[in-house]
Scaffold this motif. Structure first.
Motif, PDB file in Angstrom:
ATOM      1  N   UNK A  42       0.825  -1.208   0.000  1.00  0.00           N
ATOM      2  CA  UNK A  42       0.000   0.000   0.000  1.00  0.00           C
ATOM      3  C   UNK A  42       0.859   1.258   0.000  1.00  0.00           C
ATOM      4  N   UNK A  43       2.014   1.191   0.665  1.00  0.00           N
ATOM      5  CA  UNK A  43       2.898   2.355   0.714  1.00  0.00           C
ATOM      6  C   UNK A  43       3.842   2.410  -0.475  1.00  0.00           C
ATOM      7  N   UNK A  44       4.005   1.280  -1.189  1.00  0.00           N
ATOM      8  CA  UNK A  44       4.906   1.216  -2.355  1.00  0.00           C
ATOM      9  C   UNK A  44       4.110   0.685  -3.549  1.00  0.00           C
ATOM     10  N   UNK A  45       3.318   1.516  -4.175  1.00  0.00           N
ATOM     11  CA  UNK A  45       2.433   1.054  -5.258  1.00  0.00           C
ATOM     12  C   UNK A  45       3.159   0.630  -6.523  1.00  0.00           C
ATOM     13  N   UNK A  46       4.483   0.743  -6.553  1.00  0.00           N
ATOM     14  CA  UNK A  46       5.252   0.328  -7.723  1.00  0.00           C
ATOM     15  C   UNK A  46       5.903  -1.040  -7.538  1.00  0.00           C
ATOM     16  N   UNK A  47       5.572  -1.749  -6.451  1.00  0.00           N
ATOM     17  CA  UNK A  47       6.257  -3.003  -6.130  1.00  0.00           C
ATOM     18  C   UNK A  47       5.337  -4.216  -6.293  1.00  0.00           C
ATOM     19  N   UNK A  48       5.988  -5.389  -6.534  1.00  0.00           N
ATOM     20  CA  UNK A  48       5.293  -6.667  -6.727  1.00  0.00           C
ATOM     21  C   UNK A  48       5.946  -7.686  -5.803  1.00  0.00           C
ATOM     22  N   UNK A  49       5.145  -8.499  -5.123  1.00  0.00           N
ATOM     23  CA  UNK A  49       5.642  -9.476  -4.145  1.00  0.00           C
ATOM     24  C   UNK A  49       5.003 -10.832  -4.416  1.00  0.00           C
ATOM     25  N   UNK A  50       5.771 -11.888  -4.179  1.00  0.00           N
ATOM     26  CA  UNK A  50       5.280 -13.262  -4.313  1.00  0.00           C
ATOM     27  C   UNK A  50       5.507 -14.004  -3.002  1.00  0.00           C
ATOM     28  N   UNK A 106      -7.825 -17.665   7.302  1.00  0.00           N
ATOM     29  CA  UNK A 106      -6.638 -16.887   7.657  1.00  0.00           C
ATOM     30  C   UNK A 106      -6.463 -15.699   6.712  1.00  0.00           C
ATOM     31  N   UNK A 107      -6.655 -15.928   5.421  1.00  0.00           N
ATOM     32  CA  UNK A 107      -6.505 -14.854   4.452  1.00  0.00           C
ATOM     33  C   UNK A 107      -7.581 -13.791   4.639  1.00  0.00           C
ATOM     34  N   UNK A 108      -8.750 -14.212   5.076  1.00  0.00           N
ATOM     35  CA  UNK A 108      -9.848 -13.255   5.282  1.00  0.00           C
ATOM     36  C   UNK A 108      -9.534 -12.253   6.383  1.00  0.00           C
ATOM     37  N   UNK A 109      -8.564 -12.542   7.228  1.00  0.00           N
ATOM     38  CA  UNK A 109      -8.185 -11.642   8.317  1.00  0.00           C
ATOM     39  C   UNK A 109      -7.251 -10.523   7.860  1.00  0.00           C
ATOM     40  N   UNK A 110      -6.749 -10.610   6.633  1.00  0.00           N
ATOM     41  CA  UNK A 110      -5.762  -9.641   6.137  1.00  0.00           C
ATOM     42  C   UNK A 110      -6.493  -8.471   5.484  1.00  0.00           C
ATOM     43  N   UNK A 111      -6.422  -7.305   6.090  1.00  0.00           N
ATOM     44  CA  UNK A 111      -7.082  -6.118   5.552  1.00  0.00           C
ATOM     45  C   UNK A 111      -6.424  -5.675   4.253  1.00  0.00           C
ATOM     46  N   UNK A 112      -7.228  -5.525   3.213  1.00  0.00           N
ATOM     47  CA  UNK A 112      -6.721  -5.042   1.932  1.00  0.00           C
ATOM     48  C   UNK A 112      -6.126  -6.094   1.035  1.00  0.00           C
ATOM     49  N   UNK A 113      -6.181  -7.360   1.434  1.00  0.00           N
ATOM     50  CA  UNK A 113      -5.577  -8.414   0.605  1.00  0.00           C
ATOM     51  C   UNK A 113      -6.232  -8.481  -0.764  1.00  0.00           C
ATOM     52  N   UNK A 114      -7.548  -8.465  -0.806  1.00  0.00           N
ATOM     53  CA  UNK A 114      -8.240  -8.595  -2.093  1.00  0.00           C
ATOM     54  C   UNK A 114      -7.912  -7.442  -3.036  1.00  0.00           C
ATOM     55  N   UNK A 115      -7.519  -6.312  -2.487  1.00  0.00           N
ATOM     56  CA  UNK A 115      -7.215  -5.148  -3.330  1.00  0.00           C
ATOM     57  C   UNK A 115      -5.963  -5.352  -4.170  1.00  0.00           C
ATOM     58  N   UNK A 116      -5.024  -6.183  -3.689  1.00  0.00           N
ATOM     59  CA  UNK A 116      -3.735  -6.337  -4.379  1.00  0.00           C
ATOM     60  C   UNK A 116      -3.486  -7.762  -4.874  1.00  0.00           C
TER      61      UNK A 116
END
Length: 458
Positions: free
Chosen positions: A263-271, A286-296
């Motif tokens: 969210x703070x580095x919109x130019x980055x990609x992570x795997x 577990x994934x449902x607990x991560x805020x903003x996961x679906x956005x990225x």
């Protein structure tokens, strides 16, 4: 073990060198490659033909060791493959077995023909319908090591992979596809002794990394290998088991760190790569607990990647598709359980990547630099060379040992670029996309990543 000294400039120059060789003779078998030094790789297993005291066997790709390099040159209207380790000795045959023979022998001649499928060739005995091939696979076993002379077919399909490959310049950043880029990857990124406990007390003394996830992100790590185990609290990050682990970290906590970074580095990609020992329903929760996961979260299964290849990294970033999650879990096991992980955005790694065997050996002493598939055994055959029409899997290159002894890791990491160039790149016939190491901060791993990101491997 013969090793050339690691020198970044030399490695980069060798990677950029193009093969220049004379054209095949008139009347020779159509479409054979130019005269040069090659690895002869089975298209079925990805293993290399090697001269083993006169026998020719398929062996784990091992660079300039193990007598696996062959000089291809014309011989009349056919070709011979001369061992680079034994002048005058060529790949040939005796009866129904592949053998090394004198290059002047009629048994050394081959008609080499392109099959029209993904740079593959057949090697045929002139004037016959007999081919260099693998022996059939016995039930419950790997393909036999000894190469055979037999009927045409899928087992008689080979790659001729240049020892010194032709490479191209890296496209501009806005044109690079995901499979052209190499990312620094932290093996057992959670096992760092900073964010929390990861193993029973004795094992906890030997972390795989020395910096926490947040610092890893700040340092340029863009691939994270995480082991998850199931507990009453959900999916927990632990090595082998969570029993006796003090202050373990939940998966969602580290994923939240990654999402917050994106969210703070919109130019980055992570795997993220999950070594996955939990039920699919537990992982989904577990994934449902991560805020903003679906956005990225990036979903290659929904964007035609299998048909059209990997998109440009710049396009993924523009679409905010910037977090790719893989599991090593089995799709068939999940189908039996009634819930597959890709329905909630976790991709099955064996469908989208290839990966070499995870260990170079014990924490001290000599190492094994051979590069062969993690998924090659009696029940599974996914060669590092696997490709599909329109699609090349991403290549995960593991470069670490059983135990991360700091002094050994520093030495191994200093040789990362050399192993990638001489061993793993030709073994997979593609550039590593993820360089997975222990203690990424030792041995100048960033230089190895930069060297690979300076060129393309067609």
């Amino acid at each position: 073990m013969r090793r050339t000294p690691h020198a970044l400039l030399a490695a980069t120059a060798a990677l950029a060198a193009a093969v220049v060789a004379p054209s095949p003779p008139a009347g020779a078998a159509a479409a054979a490659p130019a005269s040069a030094a090659y690895y002869l790789q089975s298209a079925t297993t990805g293993l290399n033909a090697a001269d083993i005291q006169g026998a020719v066997e398929q062996r784990r790709p091992k660079g300039d060791e193990d007598r696996q390099q062959w000089n291809l040159r014309p011989s009349g209207s056919s070709y011979v493959l001369e061992s680079t380790d034994a002048t005058g000795t060529c790949l040939g045959r005796s009866g129904d077995r592949a053998r090394t023979v004198a290059c002047a022998s009629a048994d050394a001649a081959w008609d080499i023909t392109a099959t029209g499928a993904d740079d593959r060739y057949t090697l045929k005995v002139p004037g016959t319908d007999r081919h260099l091939t693998l022996a059939p696979k016995p039930p419950g076993a790997n393909y036999p090591a000894q190469l055979a002379i037999g009927a045409p077919g899928a087992l008689a399909s080979w790659y001729l992979t240049p020892v010194t490959p032709a490479t191209g310049p890296m496209p501009p950043e806005d044109r690079r596809t995901l499979d052209q880029v190499t990312f620094l990857t932290a093996h057992n990124a959670y096992a760092n002794g900073v964010d929390g406990g990861f193993a029973p007390p004795f094992v906890n003394l030997v972390p795989n990394q020395s910096r926490g996830i947040t610092q890893q992100l700040a340092d340029g790590v863009r691939g994270f290998m995480l082991d998850i185990h199931q507990t009453p609290d959900g999916a927990i990050l632990c090595h082998n088991s969570c029993t006796l682990v003090g202050r373990p970290v939940a998966l969602w906590v580290d994923l939240q760190r990654i999402v917050d970074f994106l969210k703070t580095r919109p130019d980055q990609f992570v795997t993220v790569f999950l070594e996955d020992y939990v039920d699919p329903g537990v992982l989904r929760a577990e994934l449902a607990r991560v805020n903003g996961l679906d956005d990225v979260l990036y979903r290659p299964d929904r964007t035609g990647v299998r048909e059209n290849g990997w998109p440009r990294l710049a396009d993924l970033i523009a679409a905010d598709d910037r977090l790719l999650i893989f599991t090593d879990h089995s799709r068939s096991a999940d189908q039996s359980a009634g819930l597959t992980r890709d329905t909630f955005g976790v991709m099955y790694q064996r469908e989208w990547t290839v990966e070499n065997h995870w260990s170079m050996g014990p924490g001290i002493g000599s190492s094994d630099w051979s590069c062969y598939s993690r998924w090659y055994d009696a029940n599974t055959n996914i060669p590092l060379t696997r490709t599909e029409p329109g699609f090349r899997p991403l290549f995960v290159m593991n470069h670490f040992r059983d135990v991360p002894i700091t002094a050994t890791v520093r030495t191994d990491n200093a040789k990362l670029a050399d192993r990638a160039r001489r061993f793993c790149l030709p073994a997979a016939r593609k550039k590593p996309n993820f360089l997975a190491v222990d203690h990424y901060d030792l041995g100048d791993t960033g230089s190895a990543v930069n060297a690979l990101n300076s060129h393309t491997y067609p």
